[in-house]
Design a protein around this motif. Structure first.
Motif, PDB file in Angstrom:
ATOM      1  N   THR A  10       3.185  -5.740   5.732  1.00 38.49           N
ATOM      2  CA  THR A  10       4.049  -5.381   6.859  1.00 38.49           C
ATOM      3  C   THR A  10       4.212  -3.873   7.006  1.00 38.49           C
ATOM      4  O   THR A  10       4.736  -3.406   8.025  1.00 38.49           O
ATOM      5  CB  THR A  10       5.436  -6.016   6.700  1.00 38.49           C
ATOM      6  N   ILE A  11       3.775  -3.101   6.007  1.00 36.34           N
ATOM      7  CA  ILE A  11       3.872  -1.642   6.084  1.00 36.34           C
ATOM      8  C   ILE A  11       2.503  -0.990   5.895  1.00 36.34           C
ATOM      9  O   ILE A  11       2.400   0.151   5.464  1.00 36.34           O
ATOM     10  CB  ILE A  11       4.885  -1.093   5.064  1.00 36.34           C
ATOM     11  N   ALA A  12       1.461  -1.728   6.228  1.00 37.67           N
ATOM     12  CA  ALA A  12       0.098  -1.215   6.038  1.00 37.67           C
ATOM     13  C   ALA A  12      -0.153   0.058   6.843  1.00 37.67           C
ATOM     14  O   ALA A  12      -0.907   0.938   6.410  1.00 37.67           O
ATOM     15  CB  ALA A  12      -0.913  -2.292   6.435  1.00 37.67           C
ATOM     16  N   GLU A  13       0.484   0.171   8.011  1.00 41.94           N
ATOM     17  CA  GLU A  13       0.259   1.374   8.826  1.00 41.94           C
ATOM     18  C   GLU A  13       0.804   2.617   8.139  1.00 41.94           C
ATOM     19  O   GLU A  13       0.318   3.725   8.377  1.00 41.94           O
ATOM     20  CB  GLU A  13       0.877   1.204  10.220  1.00 41.94           C
ATOM     21  N   ARG A  17      -1.143   6.303   6.866  1.00 41.25           N
ATOM     22  CA  ARG A  17      -0.638   7.650   7.146  1.00 41.25           C
ATOM     23  C   ARG A  17      -0.529   8.481   5.866  1.00 41.25           C
ATOM     24  O   ARG A  17       0.016   9.578   5.883  1.00 41.25           O
ATOM     25  CB  ARG A  17       0.717   7.558   7.840  1.00 41.25           C
ATOM     26  N   GLY A  18      -1.021   7.948   4.760  1.00 41.05           N
ATOM     27  CA  GLY A  18      -1.004   8.695   3.506  1.00 41.05           C
ATOM     28  C   GLY A  18       0.218   8.477   2.657  1.00 41.05           C
ATOM     29  O   GLY A  18       0.410   9.158   1.639  1.00 41.05           O
ATOM     30  N   ILE A  19       1.046   7.528   3.049  1.00 40.92           N
ATOM     31  CA  ILE A  19       2.265   7.218   2.303  1.00 40.92           C
ATOM     32  C   ILE A  19       1.961   6.127   1.291  1.00 40.92           C
ATOM     33  O   ILE A  19       1.314   5.125   1.618  1.00 40.92           O
ATOM     34  CB  ILE A  19       3.379   6.758   3.271  1.00 40.92           C
ATOM     35  N   ARG A  20       2.404   6.323   0.076  1.00 42.63           N
ATOM     36  CA  ARG A  20       2.226   5.280  -0.942  1.00 42.63           C
ATOM     37  C   ARG A  20       3.104   4.089  -0.604  1.00 42.63           C
ATOM     38  O   ARG A  20       4.271   4.249  -0.262  1.00 42.63           O
ATOM     39  CB  ARG A  20       2.606   5.820  -2.315  1.00 42.63           C
ATOM     40  N   THR A  21       2.533   2.901  -0.657  1.00 42.18           N
ATOM     41  CA  THR A  21       3.314   1.695  -0.425  1.00 42.18           C
ATOM     42  C   THR A  21       3.323   0.855  -1.691  1.00 42.18           C
ATOM     43  O   THR A  21       2.403   0.924  -2.510  1.00 42.18           O
ATOM     44  CB  THR A  21       2.758   0.870   0.747  1.00 42.18           C
ATOM     45  N   ALA A  22       4.386   0.073  -1.846  1.00 39.16           N
ATOM     46  CA  ALA A  22       4.517  -0.753  -3.041  1.00 39.16           C
ATOM     47  C   ALA A  22       5.353  -1.982  -2.727  1.00 39.16           C
ATOM     48  O   ALA A  22       6.225  -1.950  -1.854  1.00 39.16           O
ATOM     49  CB  ALA A  22       5.170   0.036  -4.181  1.00 39.16           C
ATOM     50  N   GLU A  23       5.081  -3.044  -3.437  1.00 37.42           N
ATOM     51  CA  GLU A  23       5.884  -4.254  -3.325  1.00 37.42           C
ATOM     52  C   GLU A  23       7.223  -4.023  -4.026  1.00 37.42           C
ATOM     53  O   GLU A  23       7.271  -3.520  -5.148  1.00 37.42           O
ATOM     54  CB  GLU A  23       5.164  -5.440  -3.974  1.00 37.42           C
TER      55      GLU A  23
END
Length: 292
Positions: A39-42, A46-52
């Motif tokens: 849900t936050i793949a975009e 943009r170069g932002i680290r995403t995590a569960e």
């Protein structure tokens, strides 16, 4: 400095990430989290680290907090069923040694009597204090966007009905509150403070009706209901008894002044006036229509 934003897939969390970037944070300094990272793949693009990060699964919290300095804990969305999830984040933040925890609480969370939303927030604030985590508490007033359903109904009926009486609401937009949270996350002071945040001006429901009329282009009146009439009207359109009582309880709190204190603090944090009611409603309604 690395800043983690919980619930980044939600309406407030996404805006906080945007506000952090607008205020000069680098994408690599932000960790955006959600229960489902798809849900936050975009944001990842943009170069932002995403995590569960799932409030109800402590193992995901601990993993996401690795190397994080500051955390924004956005309160869960299920009143009465979110406290343990909040505690899980608080305990993980303490174990990780984060330098600052910022929590989105509710107005007058520890002093408002009979306010249906207060209990979870009061208990969360107490849990933060007991854990000894360096923290800033942001007590956000109402979101102007909460009134989009009322304005939408008024476009059909010409009426906004409420049991809030002559109570007033010092609302601001989600974007205003998100920018305030970003400002606090990026500042080096304010630890230990509890900050009541609101729009610059408190308005009553006659003013809400006038703002709605301006936005939708037809006359709108405010119909005052008793609590009993409000509950009955909600149940008549299929709302269950518990939810009807909860909604009427919110209006009762408004009638008693829980949301009526306007303060310049949010405007001072973000460096501009908060969004006027009519402008906030117009923008929110346009977004809702685009999404439909």
């Amino acid at each position: 400095m690395t800043i983690l934003v919980t619930a980044a897939s939600g309406q407030l969390g996404r805006l906080v990430v945007d506000a952090l970037l607008e205020r000069g944070a680098q994408p690599a300094e932000i960790v955006a989290t959600a229960r489902d990272t798809d849900t936050i793949a975009e944001l990842s693009a943009r170069g932002i680290r995403t995590a569960e990060l799932d409030y109800d699964r402590p193992e995901t919290i601990a993993a996401a907090l690795d190397g994080v300095d500051r955390v924004l804990l956005i309160s869960g969305s299920a009143p009465g069923a979110r406290l343990q999830g909040h505690r899980n984040v608080i305990e993980a933040a303490k174990a990780a040694g984060v330098a600052r925890l910022v929590y989105t609480s509710a107005p007058k969370a520890t002093t408002a009597e009979g306010f249906p939303l207060a209990a979870d927030h009061k208990a969360t604030e107490e849990a933060i204090a007991a854990a000894g985590v360096p923290a800033v508490i942001l007590r956000n007033n109402w979101y102007t966007e909460n009134y989009v359903p009322d304005v939408t109904r008024a476009a059909e009926t010409g009426v906004i009905a409420s049991s809030a009486g002559d109570g007033r609401v010092a609302s601001a937009t989600r974007a205003d509150f998100a920018e305030g949270a970003a400002a606090v996350l990026l500042r080096d002071d304010l630890v230990g403070e509890t900050i009541e945040l609101s729009g610059d001006t408190a308005w009553g429901y006659d003013e809400l009706a006038a703002a709605a009329a301006e936005v939708i282009g037809r006359p709108v009146t405010y119909r005052r209901l008793s609590t009993e009439e409000h509950v009955a009207a909600l149940e008549a359109v299929g709302v269950d008894a518990g939810t009807a009582a909860f909604v009427a309880g919110l209006d009762d709190a408004i009638r008693r002044g829980v949301l009526g204190d306007a303060s310049p603090t949010l405007a001072e944090l973000i460096g501009r006036p908060t969004t006027p009611l009519v402008d906030g409603l117009r923008a929110a309604l346009a977004r809702a229509e685009t999404a439909a």
